[in-house]
Motif scaffolding. Structure first.
Motif, PDB file in Angstrom:
ATOM      1  N   PHE A   3       0.861  -1.280   0.054  1.00 36.18           N
ATOM      2  CA  PHE A   3      -0.078  -0.012   0.069  1.00 36.18           C
ATOM      3  C   PHE A   3       0.866   1.402   0.185  1.00 36.18           C
ATOM      4  N   LYS A   4       0.378   2.436  -0.680  1.00 35.66           N
ATOM      5  CA  LYS A   4       1.262   3.412  -0.696  1.00 35.66           C
ATOM      6  C   LYS A   4       0.293   4.778  -0.782  1.00 35.66           C
ATOM      7  N   LEU A   5       0.753   5.896  -0.464  1.00 31.82           N
ATOM      8  CA  LEU A   5       0.077   7.181  -0.624  1.00 31.82           C
ATOM      9  C   LEU A   5       0.820   8.238  -1.475  1.00 31.82           C
ATOM     10  N   ASN A   6       0.208   9.030  -1.874  1.00 35.82           N
ATOM     11  CA  ASN A   6       0.924  10.271  -2.621  1.00 35.82           C
ATOM     12  C   ASN A   6       1.220  11.410  -1.852  1.00 35.82           C
ATOM     13  N   HIS A   7       2.210  11.568  -1.417  1.00 42.83           N
ATOM     14  CA  HIS A   7       2.785  12.517  -0.417  1.00 42.83           C
ATOM     15  C   HIS A   7       3.116  13.975  -1.190  1.00 42.83           C
ATOM     16  N   LYS A   8       2.921  13.954  -2.511  1.00 40.58           N
ATOM     17  CA  LYS A   8       3.079  15.198  -3.084  1.00 40.58           C
ATOM     18  C   LYS A   8       1.736  15.707  -3.422  1.00 40.58           C
ATOM     19  N   LEU A  20      -7.956   5.005   1.056  1.00 41.33           N
ATOM     20  CA  LEU A  20      -6.940   3.582   0.971  1.00 41.33           C
ATOM     21  C   LEU A  20      -7.555   2.467   1.665  1.00 41.33           C
ATOM     22  N   LEU A  21      -8.187   2.646   2.955  1.00 43.18           N
ATOM     23  CA  LEU A  21      -8.878   1.757   3.865  1.00 43.18           C
ATOM     24  C   LEU A  21     -10.131   1.306   3.259  1.00 43.18           C
ATOM     25  N   ARG A  22     -10.960   2.158   2.622  1.00 44.47           N
ATOM     26  CA  ARG A  22     -12.232   1.852   2.015  1.00 44.47           C
ATOM     27  C   ARG A  22     -12.000   0.762   0.964  1.00 44.47           C
ATOM     28  N   LYS A  23     -10.758   1.028  -0.130  1.00 45.00           N
ATOM     29  CA  LYS A  23     -10.479   0.038  -0.936  1.00 45.00           C
ATOM     30  C   LYS A  23     -10.053  -1.164  -0.540  1.00 45.00           C
ATOM     31  N   ILE A  24      -9.395  -1.032   0.785  1.00 42.18           N
ATOM     32  CA  ILE A  24      -8.835  -2.543   1.314  1.00 42.18           C
ATOM     33  C   ILE A  24     -10.153  -3.119   1.895  1.00 42.18           C
ATOM     34  N   LEU A  25     -10.888  -2.524   2.099  1.00 45.83           N
ATOM     35  CA  LEU A  25     -12.425  -3.237   2.605  1.00 45.83           C
ATOM     36  C   LEU A  25     -13.194  -3.721   1.496  1.00 45.83           C
ATOM     37  N   ASP A  26     -12.839  -3.445   0.259  1.00 49.81           N
ATOM     38  CA  ASP A  26     -13.549  -4.061  -1.020  1.00 49.81           C
ATOM     39  C   ASP A  26     -12.934  -5.299  -1.223  1.00 49.81           C
ATOM     40  N   LEU A  35      -8.187  -9.735  10.117  1.00 50.89           N
ATOM     41  CA  LEU A  35      -7.746  -8.430  10.465  1.00 50.89           C
ATOM     42  C   LEU A  35      -7.075  -7.561   9.430  1.00 50.89           C
ATOM     43  N   LEU A  36      -6.937  -6.432   9.529  1.00 52.80           N
ATOM     44  CA  LEU A  36      -6.528  -5.386   8.632  1.00 52.80           C
ATOM     45  C   LEU A  36      -4.886  -5.329   9.076  1.00 52.80           C
ATOM     46  N   PRO A  37      -4.131  -5.169   8.238  1.00 53.39           N
ATOM     47  CA  PRO A  37      -2.606  -4.910   8.777  1.00 53.39           C
ATOM     48  C   PRO A  37      -2.524  -4.178   9.957  1.00 53.39           C
ATOM     49  N   ASN A  38      -1.426  -4.752  10.536  1.00 53.49           N
ATOM     50  CA  ASN A  38      -1.222  -3.840  11.996  1.00 53.49           C
ATOM     51  C   ASN A  38      -0.734  -2.701  11.693  1.00 53.49           C
ATOM     52  N   GLU A  39      -1.176  -1.839  12.687  1.00 53.10           N
ATOM     53  CA  GLU A  39      -1.234  -0.300  12.816  1.00 53.10           C
ATOM     54  C   GLU A  39       0.509   0.213  12.428  1.00 53.10           C
ATOM     55  N   VAL A  40       1.279  -0.443  13.284  1.00 50.80           N
ATOM     56  CA  VAL A  40       2.556   0.145  13.227  1.00 50.80           C
ATOM     57  C   VAL A  40       3.187  -0.161  11.821  1.00 50.80           C
ATOM     58  N   ASP A  41       2.745  -1.519  11.236  1.00 50.59           N
ATOM     59  CA  ASP A  41       3.462  -1.847  10.280  1.00 50.59           C
ATOM     60  C   ASP A  41       2.757  -0.985   8.776  1.00 50.59           C
ATOM     61  N   LEU A  42       1.552  -0.726   9.072  1.00 53.25           N
ATOM     62  CA  LEU A  42       0.785  -0.175   7.899  1.00 53.25           C
ATOM     63  C   LEU A  42       1.261   1.435   7.849  1.00 53.25           C
ATOM     64  N   ALA A  43       1.388   1.980   9.212  1.00 54.96           N
ATOM     65  CA  ALA A  43       1.787   3.396   9.305  1.00 54.96           C
ATOM     66  C   ALA A  43       3.269   3.550   8.718  1.00 54.96           C
ATOM     67  N   LYS A  44       4.057   2.572   9.010  1.00 57.57           N
ATOM     68  CA  LYS A  44       5.408   2.579   8.490  1.00 57.57           C
ATOM     69  C   LYS A  44       5.428   2.556   6.917  1.00 57.57           C
ATOM     70  N   GLN A  45       4.455   1.520   6.423  1.00 54.36           N
ATOM     71  CA  GLN A  45       4.698   1.400   5.073  1.00 54.36           C
ATOM     72  C   GLN A  45       3.966   2.601   4.319  1.00 54.36           C
ATOM     73  N   LEU A  46       3.006   3.236   4.795  1.00 58.23           N
ATOM     74  CA  LEU A  46       2.492   4.448   4.051  1.00 58.23           C
ATOM     75  C   LEU A  46       3.355   5.651   4.534  1.00 58.23           C
ATOM     76  N   ALA A  47       4.284   5.618   5.458  1.00 55.86           N
ATOM     77  CA  ALA A  47       5.226   6.627   5.716  1.00 55.86           C
ATOM     78  C   ALA A  47       4.261   7.681   6.502  1.00 55.86           C
TER      79      ALA A  47
END
Length: 245
Positions: A3-8, A20-26, A35-47
């Motif tokens: 997963f990723k976000l557009n930081h620009k 993104l979470l809504r898309k994940i739930l689809d 369970l959804l990805p762990n909060e710590v791991d997901l936050a790190k992955q999304l920066a």
């Protein structure tokens, strides 16, 4: 899954995270309690910070799309139980009408001296014992409602009945008391420690509290019921029709 976000982007990170979470739930893989990805791991992955991630998660929890349990994780919310004010049914009948399998987590039967509100509703003295039934009920996904019911002694319940059957079917078929009228009071409240543990939510989480007064075909009181509902699993629908003048 990556997963990723557009930081620009000009769109704020917490809004992007919500989408993104809504898309994940689809994704169908989350329909069965995964369970959804762990909060710590997901936050790190999304920066992003965990605060930003939690803000997005909280929004979806509020909308009833996610459920979050401390120490366990976050998952897609199961479809909620809907109850209409007209053509009301027992909990068992409500669930069966929607094709939702029922699970009984607890059942406790006892004979007690009623407190004033119960005795007053039944029109009996507080020295007359009544049958008290406590049930914790829900689906395979977990508990939804904690019920406390009191029954008028005139009905003749013994406490040995098969309460896996629909309650109002027992009253009508076995004892001749048809539940004809229900008067209800509904309010929102914060879950105390006891109810929070029963419904598997955090203390002070919002819950629905429903007080139901049930009468038979002769308008005689037969049941005094208190229900504590998990807010993200229950919807109460009111229906009214304007009468012609």
């Amino acid at each position: 899954m990556k997963f990723k976000l557009n930081h620009k982007s000009n769109i704020s990170l917490h809004v992007q995270t919500e989408e993104l979470l809504r898309k994940i739930l689809d994704d169908p893989e989350y329909d069965n309690g995964k369970l959804l990805p762990n909060e710590v791991d997901l936050a790190k992955q999304l920066a992003i910070s965990r605060t930003t991630l939690r803000q997005a998660i909280s929004k979806l929890v509020y909308e009833g799309l996610l459920t979050r349990k401390k120490g366990v994780g976050t998952k897609k919310a199961s479809r909620s139980v809907s109850s209409k004010s007209r053509n009301w049914l027992s909990f068992t009948q409500e669930m069966e009408a929607r094709g939702i399998p029922i699970k009984n987590f607890e059942l406790h039967i006892s004979w007690v001296f009623p407190e004033e509100p119960v005795a007053g509703f039944f029109g009996i003295g507080t020295e007359t014992k009544v049958l008290k039934m406590i049930r914790l009920r829900g689906t395979t996904a977990g508990p939804i409602v904690y019920f406390i019911s009191y029954f008028h002694p005139r009905i003749g319940l013994s406490g040995d009945e098969d309460f896996k059957r629909p309650l109002y079917d027992i009253l009508e078929t076995d004892y001749g008391y048809r539940a004809e009228l229900s008067k209800e009071e509904i309010s929102a409240r914060a879950a105390d420690k006891f109810i929070a543990e029963k419904l598997e939510v955090e203390v002070n989480s919002p819950i629905f509290f429903r007080k139901r007064f049930v009468y038979d075909q002769a308008d005689r009181p037969i049941e005094y019921n208190l229900g504590y509902y998990k807010a993200d699993s229950f919807t109460y629908t009111l229906e009214s029709r304007r009468e012609s003048q």
